[in-house]
Write an enzyme that holds these catalytic residues in place. Structure first.
Site, PDB file in Angstrom:
ATOM      1  N   LYS A  13       8.910  -0.493   0.142  1.00  0.00           N
ATOM      2  CA  LYS A  13       8.483  -1.716  -0.484  1.00  0.00           C
ATOM      3  C   LYS A  13       8.950  -1.817  -1.672  1.00  0.00           C
ATOM      4  O   LYS A  13       9.715  -2.853  -2.137  1.00  0.00           O
ATOM      5  CB  LYS A  13       6.896  -1.881  -0.366  1.00  0.00           C
ATOM      6  CG  LYS A  13       6.224  -1.980   1.015  1.00  0.00           C
ATOM      7  CD  LYS A  13       4.828  -1.890   0.732  1.00  0.00           C
ATOM      8  CE  LYS A  13       4.025  -0.751   0.136  1.00  0.00           C
ATOM      9  NZ  LYS A  13       4.129   0.701   0.585  1.00  0.00           N
ATOM     10  N   ARG A  88      -4.684  -4.968  -0.466  1.00  0.00           N
ATOM     11  CA  ARG A  88      -4.723  -3.666   0.753  1.00  0.00           C
ATOM     12  C   ARG A  88      -6.129  -3.636   1.408  1.00  0.00           C
ATOM     13  O   ARG A  88      -6.067  -2.573   2.246  1.00  0.00           O
ATOM     14  CB  ARG A  88      -4.445  -2.452  -0.389  1.00  0.00           C
ATOM     15  CG  ARG A  88      -3.363  -1.821  -0.558  1.00  0.00           C
ATOM     16  CD  ARG A  88      -3.518  -0.787  -1.359  1.00  0.00           C
ATOM     17  NE  ARG A  88      -2.537   0.590  -1.215  1.00  0.00           N
ATOM     18  CZ  ARG A  88      -1.458   0.675  -1.828  1.00  0.00           C
ATOM     19  NH1 ARG A  88      -1.196  -0.301  -2.472  1.00  0.00           N
ATOM     20  NH2 ARG A  88      -0.572   1.471  -1.558  1.00  0.00           N
ATOM     21  N   ARG A 127      10.889  12.214  -1.809  1.00  0.00           N
ATOM     22  CA  ARG A 127      10.893  11.087  -2.886  1.00  0.00           C
ATOM     23  C   ARG A 127      10.743  11.858  -4.206  1.00  0.00           C
ATOM     24  O   ARG A 127       9.944  12.855  -4.583  1.00  0.00           O
ATOM     25  CB  ARG A 127       9.926  10.214  -2.711  1.00  0.00           C
ATOM     26  CG  ARG A 127       9.695   9.272  -3.891  1.00  0.00           C
ATOM     27  CD  ARG A 127       9.018   7.897  -3.524  1.00  0.00           C
ATOM     28  NE  ARG A 127       7.618   8.103  -3.453  1.00  0.00           N
ATOM     29  CZ  ARG A 127       6.520   7.275  -3.013  1.00  0.00           C
ATOM     30  NH1 ARG A 127       7.084   5.948  -2.976  1.00  0.00           N
ATOM     31  NH2 ARG A 127       5.485   7.573  -3.050  1.00  0.00           N
ATOM     32  N   ARG A 159       5.545  12.382  -7.426  1.00  0.00           N
ATOM     33  CA  ARG A 159       4.425  11.789  -7.573  1.00  0.00           C
ATOM     34  C   ARG A 159       3.271  12.638  -6.942  1.00  0.00           C
ATOM     35  O   ARG A 159       3.310  13.365  -5.867  1.00  0.00           O
ATOM     36  CB  ARG A 159       4.257  10.600  -6.722  1.00  0.00           C
ATOM     37  CG  ARG A 159       4.590   9.382  -7.786  1.00  0.00           C
ATOM     38  CD  ARG A 159       4.850   7.891  -6.983  1.00  0.00           C
ATOM     39  NE  ARG A 159       3.817   7.498  -6.073  1.00  0.00           N
ATOM     40  CZ  ARG A 159       3.742   6.371  -5.492  1.00  0.00           C
ATOM     41  NH1 ARG A 159       4.723   5.618  -5.549  1.00  0.00           N
ATOM     42  NH2 ARG A 159       2.784   6.181  -4.459  1.00  0.00           N
ATOM     43  N   ARG A 170      -3.557   8.818   2.660  1.00  0.00           N
ATOM     44  CA  ARG A 170      -2.864   7.282   2.203  1.00  0.00           C
ATOM     45  C   ARG A 170      -2.738   6.442   3.598  1.00  0.00           C
ATOM     46  O   ARG A 170      -2.718   5.518   3.698  1.00  0.00           O
ATOM     47  CB  ARG A 170      -1.703   7.287   1.627  1.00  0.00           C
ATOM     48  CG  ARG A 170      -1.818   7.867  -0.264  1.00  0.00           C
ATOM     49  CD  ARG A 170      -0.863   8.117  -0.907  1.00  0.00           C
ATOM     50  NE  ARG A 170       0.426   7.113  -0.753  1.00  0.00           N
ATOM     51  CZ  ARG A 170       1.550   7.633  -1.084  1.00  0.00           C
ATOM     52  NH1 ARG A 170       1.964   8.870  -1.345  1.00  0.00           N
ATOM     53  NH2 ARG A 170       2.474   6.849  -1.203  1.00  0.00           N
TER      54      ARG A 170
HETATM   55  P1  AP5 Z   1       9.590   3.517  -1.595  1.00  0.00           P
HETATM   56  O1  AP5 Z   1      10.394   2.361  -1.864  1.00  0.00           O
HETATM   57  O2  AP5 Z   1       9.167   4.111  -2.981  1.00  0.00           O
HETATM   58  O3  AP5 Z   1       8.129   3.201  -0.648  1.00  0.00           O
HETATM   59  P2  AP5 Z   1       7.178   2.462  -0.782  1.00  0.00           P
HETATM   60  O4  AP5 Z   1       6.765   1.562   0.365  1.00  0.00           O
HETATM   61  O5  AP5 Z   1       7.017   1.568  -2.284  1.00  0.00           O
HETATM   62  O6  AP5 Z   1       6.003   3.591  -1.189  1.00  0.00           O
HETATM   63  P3  AP5 Z   1       4.826   3.844  -2.092  1.00  0.00           P
HETATM   64  O7  AP5 Z   1       4.565   5.379  -1.832  1.00  0.00           O
HETATM   65  O8  AP5 Z   1       5.048   3.520  -3.423  1.00  0.00           O
HETATM   66  O9  AP5 Z   1       3.778   2.882  -1.553  1.00  0.00           O
HETATM   67  P4  AP5 Z   1       2.259   2.890  -1.719  1.00  0.00           P
HETATM   68  O10 AP5 Z   1       1.965   1.706  -1.002  1.00  0.00           O
HETATM   69  O11 AP5 Z   1       1.657   4.177  -1.001  1.00  0.00           O
HETATM   70  O12 AP5 Z   1       2.153   3.267  -3.261  1.00  0.00           O
HETATM   71  P5  AP5 Z   1       1.463   2.326  -4.217  1.00  0.00           P
HETATM   72  O13 AP5 Z   1       2.405   2.630  -5.558  1.00  0.00           O
HETATM   73  O14 AP5 Z   1       1.325   0.881  -3.966  1.00  0.00           O
HETATM   74  O15 AP5 Z   1      10.371   4.463  -0.694  1.00  0.00           O
HETATM   75  C1  AP5 Z   1       9.828   5.746  -0.067  1.00  0.00           C
HETATM   76  C2  AP5 Z   1      10.873   6.669  -0.301  1.00  0.00           C
HETATM   77  O16 AP5 Z   1      11.914   6.359   0.836  1.00  0.00           O
HETATM   78  C3  AP5 Z   1      12.032   6.722  -1.480  1.00  0.00           C
HETATM   79  O17 AP5 Z   1      12.350   8.197  -1.691  1.00  0.00           O
HETATM   80  C4  AP5 Z   1      13.166   5.848  -1.259  1.00  0.00           C
HETATM   81  O18 AP5 Z   1      14.118   6.293  -1.666  1.00  0.00           O
HETATM   82  C5  AP5 Z   1      13.171   6.124   0.231  1.00  0.00           C
HETATM   83  N1  AP5 Z   1      13.716   4.887   1.124  1.00  0.00           N
HETATM   84  C6  AP5 Z   1      13.228   3.612   1.063  1.00  0.00           C
HETATM   85  N2  AP5 Z   1      13.959   2.845   1.817  1.00  0.00           N
HETATM   86  C7  AP5 Z   1      14.683   3.707   2.575  1.00  0.00           C
HETATM   87  C8  AP5 Z   1      15.455   3.405   3.684  1.00  0.00           C
HETATM   88  N3  AP5 Z   1      15.842   2.187   4.208  1.00  0.00           N
HETATM   89  N4  AP5 Z   1      16.161   4.696   4.131  1.00  0.00           N
HETATM   90  C9  AP5 Z   1      15.999   5.740   3.772  1.00  0.00           C
HETATM   91  N5  AP5 Z   1      15.259   6.358   2.597  1.00  0.00           N
HETATM   92  C10 AP5 Z   1      14.707   4.785   2.084  1.00  0.00           C
HETATM   93  O19 AP5 Z   1       0.119   2.839  -4.551  1.00  0.00           O
HETATM   94  C11 AP5 Z   1      -0.384   4.138  -4.909  1.00  0.00           C
HETATM   95  C12 AP5 Z   1      -1.804   4.251  -5.212  1.00  0.00           C
HETATM   96  O20 AP5 Z   1      -2.106   3.194  -6.024  1.00  0.00           O
HETATM   97  C13 AP5 Z   1      -2.707   3.888  -3.787  1.00  0.00           C
HETATM   98  O21 AP5 Z   1      -2.711   5.037  -2.990  1.00  0.00           O
HETATM   99  C14 AP5 Z   1      -4.048   3.717  -4.450  1.00  0.00           C
HETATM  100  O22 AP5 Z   1      -4.818   5.065  -4.959  1.00  0.00           O
HETATM  101  C15 AP5 Z   1      -3.553   2.789  -5.801  1.00  0.00           C
HETATM  102  N6  AP5 Z   1      -3.506   1.419  -5.495  1.00  0.00           N
HETATM  103  C16 AP5 Z   1      -2.569   0.619  -5.629  1.00  0.00           C
HETATM  104  N7  AP5 Z   1      -2.705  -0.682  -5.207  1.00  0.00           N
HETATM  105  C17 AP5 Z   1      -3.969  -0.616  -4.920  1.00  0.00           C
HETATM  106  C18 AP5 Z   1      -4.698  -1.679  -4.258  1.00  0.00           C
HETATM  107  N8  AP5 Z   1      -4.361  -3.008  -4.178  1.00  0.00           N
HETATM  108  N9  AP5 Z   1      -5.997  -1.330  -3.847  1.00  0.00           N
HETATM  109  C19 AP5 Z   1      -6.441  -0.058  -4.098  1.00  0.00           C
HETATM  110  N10 AP5 Z   1      -5.749   0.965  -4.889  1.00  0.00           N
HETATM  111  C20 AP5 Z   1      -4.359   0.606  -5.208  1.00  0.00           C
END
Ligand code: AP5
Length: 212
Positions: A13, A88, A127, A159, A170
């Protein structure tokens, strides 16, 4: 254009959001990025969120709802937005609906990035993230200089929530709470499923096709 990015942890994402905001000239609002900044700055919000995030749990709905509702009133987000990591839970989606209705706005597309769980685990274990601009690097998209962010020269980190135990938590949070949102938005005809397996360029092309 008002977009939501849905998909499990590691689906890509954040990676795709960085490209879409350039292309469509709309701002990204990542609740994860906002919370990580609050943790890094040691604000009261950050202190509350830190242990929950590190262990892979969601932070309470009221906190993230407040972050997003405040952002919707900022000039930056008036012409459109890309919500990454929000909503979420069903209560977050309901709060977003209410906030948008109050402002005479609506969601145009919900992009759902689909990636099998084995590949998610592989991506997250490889990552590295920039603590400053939050850009993610992986095996398929390494930085030009190992361990250093291309954008700002910051030293890359792993991270805390990319540790195996937190990743498992997660995934469970996603399956039990966030996956329900596909059904929530499906009845409105705005869900655009996208195969997230393949190169970053290929996935981007599929997203553009899905958006028509
Ligand atoms: P990346 O693009 O980083 O993936 P992502 O989907 O953004 O993954 P996240 O881990 O950031 O998502 P998340 O939803 O768990 O975290 P968030 O920050 O929202 O890609 C991942 C890896 O794959 C990278 O190394 C990239 O280079 C690689 N990659 C990408 N595309 C690729 C491809 N096509 N081929 C190969 N490799 C590829 O949330 C974190 C925490 O914050 C949550 O756990 C929670 O505690 C809190 N939080 C955030 N929002 C909320 C909410 N709305 N409600 C409650 N808690 C929340």
């Amino acid at each position: 254009m008002n977009l939501i990015f849905l998909g499990p942890p590691g689906a890509g994402k954040g990676t795709q959001a960085k490209r879409l905001i350039e292309r469509f000239k709309i701002p990204q609002l990542s609740t994860g990025d906002v919370l990580r900044k609050a943790v890094a700055d040691g604000t009261p919000l950050g202190m509350q969120a830190k242990p929950l995030m590190a262990s892979g749990q969601l932070v309470p709905d009221e906190i993230v709802n407040g972050i997003v509702e405040q952002a919707l009133d900022q000039p930056t987000y008036q012409k459109g937005f890309l919500l990454d990591g929000f909503p979420r839970t069903v209560p977050q989606a309901q709060a977003l609906d209410t906030a948008l209705q109050k402002r005479g706005r609506k969601i145009d597309h919900v992009l759902l990035l689909e990636v099998p769980v084995e590949l998610l685990v592989e991506r997250l274990s490889g990552r590295q993230t920039c603590p400053k601009c939050q850009t993610s690097y992986g095996k398929d998209s390494p930085p030009k200089k190992p361990g250093i962010c291309d954008n700002d020269g910051e030293k890359l980190i792993v991270r805390p929530d990319d540790q195996p135990e937190s990743v498992r938590r997660r995934m469970v949070e996603y399956e039990t709470k966030t996956a329900l949102l596909t059904g929530y938005y499906k009845t409105r005809g705005v869900v655009r499923p996208v195969d997230g397996v393949g190169s970053v360029d290929d996935v981007e092309k599929r997203i553009l096709t899905a958006l028509g």
